[in-house]
Write an enzyme that holds these catalytic residues in place. Structure first.
Site, PDB file in Angstrom:
ATOM      1  N   LYS A  13      15.896 150.017 -76.493  1.00 15.50           N
ATOM      2  CA  LYS A  13      15.345 149.704 -75.173  1.00 15.50           C
ATOM      3  C   LYS A  13      15.730 148.297 -74.720  1.00 15.50           C
ATOM      4  O   LYS A  13      16.178 148.102 -73.598  1.00 15.50           O
ATOM      5  CB  LYS A  13      13.800 149.820 -75.181  1.00 15.50           C
ATOM      6  CG  LYS A  13      13.274 151.194 -75.565  1.00 15.50           C
ATOM      7  CD  LYS A  13      11.750 151.285 -75.452  1.00 15.50           C
ATOM      8  CE  LYS A  13      10.995 150.350 -76.381  1.00 15.50           C
ATOM      9  NZ  LYS A  13      11.087 150.714 -77.818  1.00 15.50           N
ATOM     10  N   ARG A  87       2.544 151.984 -73.214  1.00 15.63           N
ATOM     11  CA  ARG A  87       2.580 152.548 -74.557  1.00 15.63           C
ATOM     12  C   ARG A  87       1.392 153.466 -74.819  1.00 15.63           C
ATOM     13  O   ARG A  87       1.298 154.031 -75.899  1.00 15.63           O
ATOM     14  CB  ARG A  87       2.533 151.409 -75.568  1.00 15.63           C
ATOM     15  CG  ARG A  87       3.903 151.070 -76.196  1.00 15.63           C
ATOM     16  CD  ARG A  87       3.660 149.892 -77.098  1.00 15.63           C
ATOM     17  NE  ARG A  87       4.582 149.642 -78.123  1.00 15.63           N
ATOM     18  CZ  ARG A  87       5.559 148.731 -78.084  1.00 15.63           C
ATOM     19  NH1 ARG A  87       5.806 148.081 -76.971  1.00 15.63           N
ATOM     20  NH2 ARG A  87       6.284 148.486 -79.141  1.00 15.63           N
ATOM     21  N   ARG A 126      18.512 144.632 -87.890  1.00 15.70           N
ATOM     22  CA  ARG A 126      18.130 143.599 -86.920  1.00 15.70           C
ATOM     23  C   ARG A 126      17.522 142.406 -87.662  1.00 15.70           C
ATOM     24  O   ARG A 126      17.819 141.261 -87.343  1.00 15.70           O
ATOM     25  CB  ARG A 126      17.124 144.180 -85.929  1.00 15.70           C
ATOM     26  CG  ARG A 126      16.604 143.183 -84.903  1.00 15.70           C
ATOM     27  CD  ARG A 126      15.985 143.869 -83.719  1.00 15.70           C
ATOM     28  NE  ARG A 126      14.640 144.340 -83.993  1.00 15.70           N
ATOM     29  CZ  ARG A 126      13.912 145.067 -83.131  1.00 15.70           C
ATOM     30  NH1 ARG A 126      14.430 145.427 -81.971  1.00 15.70           N
ATOM     31  NH2 ARG A 126      12.690 145.443 -83.434  1.00 15.70           N
ATOM     32  N   ARG A 138      11.814 139.011 -86.997  1.00 22.06           N
ATOM     33  CA  ARG A 138      10.502 139.266 -86.412  1.00 22.06           C
ATOM     34  C   ARG A 138       9.509 139.574 -87.516  1.00 22.06           C
ATOM     35  O   ARG A 138       9.837 140.275 -88.464  1.00 22.06           O
ATOM     36  CB  ARG A 138      10.599 140.476 -85.475  1.00 22.06           C
ATOM     37  CG  ARG A 138      11.040 140.136 -84.079  1.00 22.06           C
ATOM     38  CD  ARG A 138      11.263 141.367 -83.247  1.00 22.06           C
ATOM     39  NE  ARG A 138      10.127 142.301 -83.231  1.00 22.06           N
ATOM     40  CZ  ARG A 138      10.018 143.303 -82.360  1.00 22.06           C
ATOM     41  NH1 ARG A 138      10.947 143.491 -81.452  1.00 22.06           N
ATOM     42  NH2 ARG A 138       8.978 144.104 -82.400  1.00 22.06           N
ATOM     43  N   ARG A 149       4.218 150.930 -86.931  1.00 20.73           N
ATOM     44  CA  ARG A 149       4.730 150.949 -85.548  1.00 20.73           C
ATOM     45  C   ARG A 149       5.177 152.360 -85.160  1.00 20.73           C
ATOM     46  O   ARG A 149       4.961 152.814 -84.036  1.00 20.73           O
ATOM     47  CB  ARG A 149       5.875 149.947 -85.386  1.00 20.73           C
ATOM     48  CG  ARG A 149       5.371 148.503 -85.349  1.00 20.73           C
ATOM     49  CD  ARG A 149       6.459 147.514 -85.708  1.00 20.73           C
ATOM     50  NE  ARG A 149       7.497 147.427 -84.701  1.00 20.73           N
ATOM     51  CZ  ARG A 149       8.711 146.907 -84.935  1.00 20.73           C
ATOM     52  NH1 ARG A 149       9.022 146.452 -86.143  1.00 20.73           N
ATOM     53  NH2 ARG A 149       9.596 146.847 -83.975  1.00 20.73           N
TER      54      ARG A 149
HETATM   55  P1  AMP Z   1       7.987 145.401 -79.085  1.00 14.78           P
HETATM   56  O1  AMP Z   1       8.723 144.116 -78.986  1.00 14.78           O
HETATM   57  O2  AMP Z   1       7.995 146.193 -77.804  1.00 14.78           O
HETATM   58  O3  AMP Z   1       8.415 146.212 -80.272  1.00 14.78           O
HETATM   59  O4  AMP Z   1       6.442 145.031 -79.326  1.00 14.78           O
HETATM   60  C1  AMP Z   1       6.040 144.303 -80.461  1.00 14.78           C
HETATM   61  C2  AMP Z   1       4.534 144.446 -80.667  1.00 14.78           C
HETATM   62  O5  AMP Z   1       3.836 143.905 -79.540  1.00 14.78           O
HETATM   63  C3  AMP Z   1       4.015 145.870 -80.789  1.00 14.78           C
HETATM   64  O6  AMP Z   1       4.128 146.390 -82.110  1.00 14.78           O
HETATM   65  C4  AMP Z   1       2.553 145.690 -80.372  1.00 14.78           C
HETATM   66  O7  AMP Z   1       1.802 145.049 -81.387  1.00 14.78           O
HETATM   67  C5  AMP Z   1       2.693 144.688 -79.222  1.00 14.78           C
HETATM   68  N1  AMP Z   1       2.934 145.363 -77.932  1.00 14.78           N
HETATM   69  C6  AMP Z   1       4.037 145.259 -77.144  1.00 14.78           C
HETATM   70  N2  AMP Z   1       3.904 145.982 -76.032  1.00 14.78           N
HETATM   71  C7  AMP Z   1       2.690 146.576 -76.096  1.00 14.78           C
HETATM   72  C8  AMP Z   1       1.983 147.472 -75.266  1.00 14.78           C
HETATM   73  N3  AMP Z   1       2.500 147.903 -74.103  1.00 14.78           N
HETATM   74  N4  AMP Z   1       0.739 147.875 -75.665  1.00 14.78           N
HETATM   75  C9  AMP Z   1       0.193 147.449 -76.814  1.00 14.78           C
HETATM   76  N5  AMP Z   1       0.816 146.613 -77.673  1.00 14.78           N
HETATM   77  C10 AMP Z   1       2.057 146.173 -77.327  1.00 14.78           C
END
Ligand code: AMP
Length: 191
Positions: A13, A87, A126, A138, A149
């Protein structure tokens, strides 16, 4: 044009969003990036979400909806790419309401389709690449958090596929191909 990129962690994404920013002048709204920024800068909210994020669980709907609301109110000429948001079904409903309130539309939901084996490899790579480049991986790019996740994705996010299908907004794209092939397929959908 406003679009959602939907897919599990590691589906590509962020990579594809970056192309759309460069090619179409769209604005990427990644709630993950916003939350990591809050964590790094040590704001109250950042401190509250840090542990939840590191474990790989979702933070509350209220927090992410608040982040998105602020950005939507600012508007964007090139349109928004929602990356990692919504999400949950509650977030999807909130996004619909916010777009309606601000006189905007949701034009496409692109689901990047991949399988779990590829996701684990991509995330592990990554993390390795980040370290090789002299940075740090990360905090949630490890096998333990990744399992959570993925489970969060299947339990809470994958119902959005049906939700947007029913609204006639969903297009599935094969996310397993080469980066440029996926990019071309998305370009085809967006026209
Ligand atoms: P990402 O970078 O999109 O993989 O997001 C990293 C982490 O941020 C996720 O595992 C969640 O803990 C939190 N997070 C990001 N976007 C959301 C969302 N829309 N709703 C809830 N938690 C989120």
């Amino acid at each position: 044009m406003n679009i959602i990129l939907l897919g599990p962690p590691g589906a590509g994404k962020g990579t594809q969003a970056q192309f759309l920013v460069e090619e179409r002048g769209m604005v990427q709204l990644s709630t993950g990036d916003m939350l990591r920024a809050a964590k790094t800068s040590g704001t109250e909210m950042g401190k509250r979400v840090a542990e939840v994020m590191d474990r790989g669980e979702l933070v509350t709907d209220e927090i992410v909806i608040g982040l998105i609301r602020e950005k939507l109110e600012q508007g964007s000429e090139g349109g928004f790419i929602f990356d990692g948001f919504p999400r949950t079904l509650a977030q999807a409903d909130a996004l619909g309401a916010l777009l309606a309130e601000t006189g905007q539309t949701l034009d496409h939901v692109i689901e990047l389709q991949v399988n779990d084996d590829v996701l684990v490899d991509r995330i592990v790579n990554r993390a390795k690449e980040a370290v090789a480049a002299g940075g740090t991986a990360r905090a949630d790019d490890n096998e333990e958090s990744l399992k959570i996740r993925l489970m969060e994705y299947y339990k809470k996010t994958s119902p959005l596929i049906g939700y947007y299908y029913a609204k006639g907004a969903l297009t599935g794209v094969d996310g397993l191909g080469a980066i440029d092939d996926v990019r071309a397929e998305i370009a085809g959908v967006l026209g």
